[in-house]
Design an enzyme around this catalytic site. Structure first.
Site, PDB file in Angstrom:
ATOM      1  N   LYS A  14       2.325   2.318 -35.519  1.00 32.81           N
ATOM      2  CA  LYS A  14       2.969   2.260 -34.197  1.00 32.81           C
ATOM      3  C   LYS A  14       2.432   1.100 -33.362  1.00 32.81           C
ATOM      4  CE  LYS A  14       1.877   6.351 -32.724  1.00 32.81           C
ATOM      5  NZ  LYS A  14       1.062   6.916 -33.810  1.00 32.81           N
ATOM      6  N   ARG A  89       4.154  12.839 -26.898  1.00 29.32           N
ATOM      7  CA  ARG A  89       3.473  13.448 -28.044  1.00 29.32           C
ATOM      8  C   ARG A  89       3.564  14.965 -28.016  1.00 29.32           C
ATOM      9  NH1 ARG A  89      -0.238   8.977 -29.136  1.00 29.32           N
ATOM     10  NH2 ARG A  89      -1.472   9.325 -30.993  1.00 29.32           N
ATOM     11  N   ARG A 128      -9.465   0.651 -40.892  1.00 24.22           N
ATOM     12  CA  ARG A 128      -9.610   0.157 -39.519  1.00 24.22           C
ATOM     13  C   ARG A 128     -11.005   0.487 -38.985  1.00 24.22           C
ATOM     14  NH1 ARG A 128      -5.460   2.010 -34.982  1.00 24.22           N
ATOM     15  NH2 ARG A 128      -6.516   3.997 -35.187  1.00 24.22           N
ATOM     16  N   ARG A 134     -13.562   2.455 -34.192  1.00 21.00           N
ATOM     17  CA  ARG A 134     -13.081   3.381 -33.166  1.00 21.00           C
ATOM     18  C   ARG A 134     -13.675   4.765 -33.378  1.00 21.00           C
ATOM     19  NH1 ARG A 134      -6.640   3.142 -32.107  1.00 21.00           N
ATOM     20  NH2 ARG A 134      -6.830   5.392 -32.255  1.00 21.00           N
ATOM     21  N   ARG A 145      -6.519  14.642 -36.130  1.00 23.29           N
ATOM     22  CA  ARG A 145      -5.379  13.985 -35.453  1.00 23.29           C
ATOM     23  C   ARG A 145      -4.085  14.248 -36.203  1.00 23.29           C
ATOM     24  NH1 ARG A 145      -7.908   8.330 -35.567  1.00 23.29           N
ATOM     25  NH2 ARG A 145      -5.882   7.544 -34.893  1.00 23.29           N
TER      26      ARG A 145
HETATM   27  P1  B4P Z   1      -1.494   2.165 -35.959  1.00 24.20           P
HETATM   28  O1  B4P Z   1      -0.703   3.258 -36.546  1.00 24.20           O
HETATM   29  O2  B4P Z   1      -0.762   1.019 -35.403  1.00 24.20           O
HETATM   30  O3  B4P Z   1      -2.555   2.894 -35.012  1.00 24.20           O
HETATM   31  P2  B4P Z   1      -2.475   3.357 -33.493  1.00 24.20           P
HETATM   32  O4  B4P Z   1      -1.362   2.704 -32.784  1.00 24.20           O
HETATM   33  O5  B4P Z   1      -3.861   3.139 -33.002  1.00 24.20           O
HETATM   34  O6  B4P Z   1      -2.050   4.877 -33.513  1.00 24.20           O
HETATM   35  P3  B4P Z   1      -2.829   6.200 -33.264  1.00 24.20           P
HETATM   36  O7  B4P Z   1      -1.805   7.274 -33.271  1.00 24.20           O
HETATM   37  O8  B4P Z   1      -3.894   6.260 -34.306  1.00 24.20           O
HETATM   38  O9  B4P Z   1      -3.580   6.092 -31.885  1.00 24.20           O
HETATM   39  P4  B4P Z   1      -3.201   6.136 -30.325  1.00 24.20           P
HETATM   40  O10 B4P Z   1      -3.853   4.975 -29.724  1.00 24.20           O
HETATM   41  O11 B4P Z   1      -1.723   6.297 -30.078  1.00 24.20           O
HETATM   42  O12 B4P Z   1      -2.412   1.449 -37.051  1.00 24.20           O
HETATM   43  C1  B4P Z   1      -3.423   2.056 -37.777  1.00 24.20           C
HETATM   44  C2  B4P Z   1      -4.051   1.108 -38.793  1.00 24.20           C
HETATM   45  O13 B4P Z   1      -3.152   0.872 -39.862  1.00 24.20           O
HETATM   46  C3  B4P Z   1      -4.405  -0.278 -38.250  1.00 24.20           C
HETATM   47  O14 B4P Z   1      -5.684  -0.641 -38.721  1.00 24.20           O
HETATM   48  C4  B4P Z   1      -3.382  -1.218 -38.846  1.00 24.20           C
HETATM   49  O15 B4P Z   1      -3.876  -2.503 -39.124  1.00 24.20           O
HETATM   50  C5  B4P Z   1      -3.026  -0.515 -40.137  1.00 24.20           C
HETATM   51  N1  B4P Z   1      -1.648  -0.784 -40.515  1.00 24.20           N
HETATM   52  C6  B4P Z   1      -0.571  -0.784 -39.696  1.00 24.20           C
HETATM   53  N2  B4P Z   1       0.541  -1.067 -40.390  1.00 24.20           N
HETATM   54  C7  B4P Z   1       0.154  -1.247 -41.690  1.00 24.20           C
HETATM   55  C8  B4P Z   1       0.845  -1.559 -42.899  1.00 24.20           C
HETATM   56  N3  B4P Z   1       2.181  -1.757 -42.917  1.00 24.20           N
HETATM   57  N4  B4P Z   1       0.141  -1.639 -44.041  1.00 24.20           N
HETATM   58  C9  B4P Z   1      -1.190  -1.440 -44.044  1.00 24.20           C
HETATM   59  N5  B4P Z   1      -1.915  -1.155 -42.939  1.00 24.20           N
HETATM   60  C10 B4P Z   1      -1.247  -1.056 -41.764  1.00 24.20           C
HETATM   61  O16 B4P Z   1      -3.892   7.492 -29.807  1.00 24.20           O
HETATM   62  C11 B4P Z   1      -5.297   7.694 -29.854  1.00 24.20           C
HETATM   63  C12 B4P Z   1      -5.696   8.970 -29.091  1.00 24.20           C
HETATM   64  O17 B4P Z   1      -5.353   8.849 -27.676  1.00 24.20           O
HETATM   65  C13 B4P Z   1      -5.007  10.288 -29.491  1.00 24.20           C
HETATM   66  O18 B4P Z   1      -5.636  10.904 -30.610  1.00 24.20           O
HETATM   67  C14 B4P Z   1      -5.130  11.124 -28.172  1.00 24.20           C
HETATM   68  O19 B4P Z   1      -6.391  11.693 -28.042  1.00 24.20           O
HETATM   69  C15 B4P Z   1      -4.928  10.099 -27.087  1.00 24.20           C
HETATM   70  N6  B4P Z   1      -3.508   9.994 -26.661  1.00 24.20           N
HETATM   71  C16 B4P Z   1      -2.724   8.886 -26.795  1.00 24.20           C
HETATM   72  N7  B4P Z   1      -1.480   9.126 -26.333  1.00 24.20           N
HETATM   73  C17 B4P Z   1      -1.480  10.426 -25.882  1.00 24.20           C
HETATM   74  C18 B4P Z   1      -0.480  11.269 -25.319  1.00 24.20           C
HETATM   75  N8  B4P Z   1       0.771  10.838 -25.112  1.00 24.20           N
HETATM   76  N9  B4P Z   1      -0.816  12.544 -24.993  1.00 24.20           N
HETATM   77  C19 B4P Z   1      -2.052  12.995 -25.183  1.00 24.20           C
HETATM   78  N10 B4P Z   1      -3.051  12.259 -25.726  1.00 24.20           N
HETATM   79  C20 B4P Z   1      -2.767  10.972 -26.078  1.00 24.20           C
END
Ligand code: B4P
Length: 188
Positions: A14, A89, A128, A134, A145
């Protein structure tokens, strides 16, 4: 004007794809995860409140996140459109978003779901962890998660799945550029 929601489990790409989409279409990237991590980094009152929640893999309260979004979408950079990354979410967040958008008369134009095999998700996040360190990228927290995703976020996605012409499911396996190409085709 594009107003997108990008949905999928943690590690589905994402945040990665959101940056590419927003750069290509000059729309605002709204990531609740990034906003919460910025609060933690700046040691604000809110940051102190949510730090342990993020580290545990649980969700921050709906009230906090909804307020962040309500303020964020009012900013001038959202006038050209925006992409929501990591929000909504929960069903409560989805209802709040519906209310906010219908009040302003600006419907969502696309909901993009990224689908990736669960073990690949864990591997991506563990990779990552080696690069970014992180707090929530340990195997135990990643599994938590994913559990939270299935229990609370999956029903939200299933709700959007019914929006024909708006909802698009994309195979998130493959390289970052390959996945981006598939998204671009849906956005055209
Ligand atoms: P991403 O999937 O891009 O990770 P992210 O955006 O950080 O998503 P995530 O759901 O983990 O965290 P968020 O910040 O929303 O990438 C992951 C890895 O995969 C990266 O290293 C990338 O390089 C790699 N990758 C990507 N594409 C690839 C491909 N095609 N091939 C290989 N590798 C690839 O949320 C974090 C925390 O914040 C939550 O757990 C929660 O506590 C809180 N939070 C956020 N939003 C919230 C909400 N709306 N409500 C309540 N809590 C919330």
């Amino acid at each position: 004007m594009a107003r997108l929601i990008l949905v999928g489990p943690p590690g589905s790409g994402k945040g990665t794809q959101a940056e590419k989409i927003c750069q290509a279409s000059s729309i605002a990237h709204i990531s609740t995860g990034n906003m919460l991590r910025e609060e933690i980094a700046s040691k604000s009152e809110l940051g102190k409140k949510v730090e342990s929640v993020l580290a545990s893999g649980k969700l921050v309260s709906d009230e906090i996140v909804i307020e962040l979004i309500q303020e964020r979408v009012k900013k001038p950079d959202c006038k050209n459109g925006f992409l929501l990354d990591g929000f909504p979410r929960t069903e409560t967040q989805a209802d709040a978003l519906d209310a906010l958008l219908s009040k302003s008369g600006i419907p969502i134009t696309h909901v993009i779901e990224l689908q990736v095999d669960e073990e690949d998700l864990v591997q991506r996040l563990l990779n990552r962890a080696k690069i970014e360190g992180r707090a929530d990228d340990t195997e135990e927290v990643i599994r938590k998660r994913l559990e939270v995703f299935h229990a609370q976020t999956k029903p939200v996605i299933d709700h959007y799945r019914k929006l024909s012409g708006v909802f698009h499911s994309i195979d998130g396996a493959g390289s970052v550029d390959e996945v981006f190409k598939k998204i671009e085709e849906k956005l055209r």
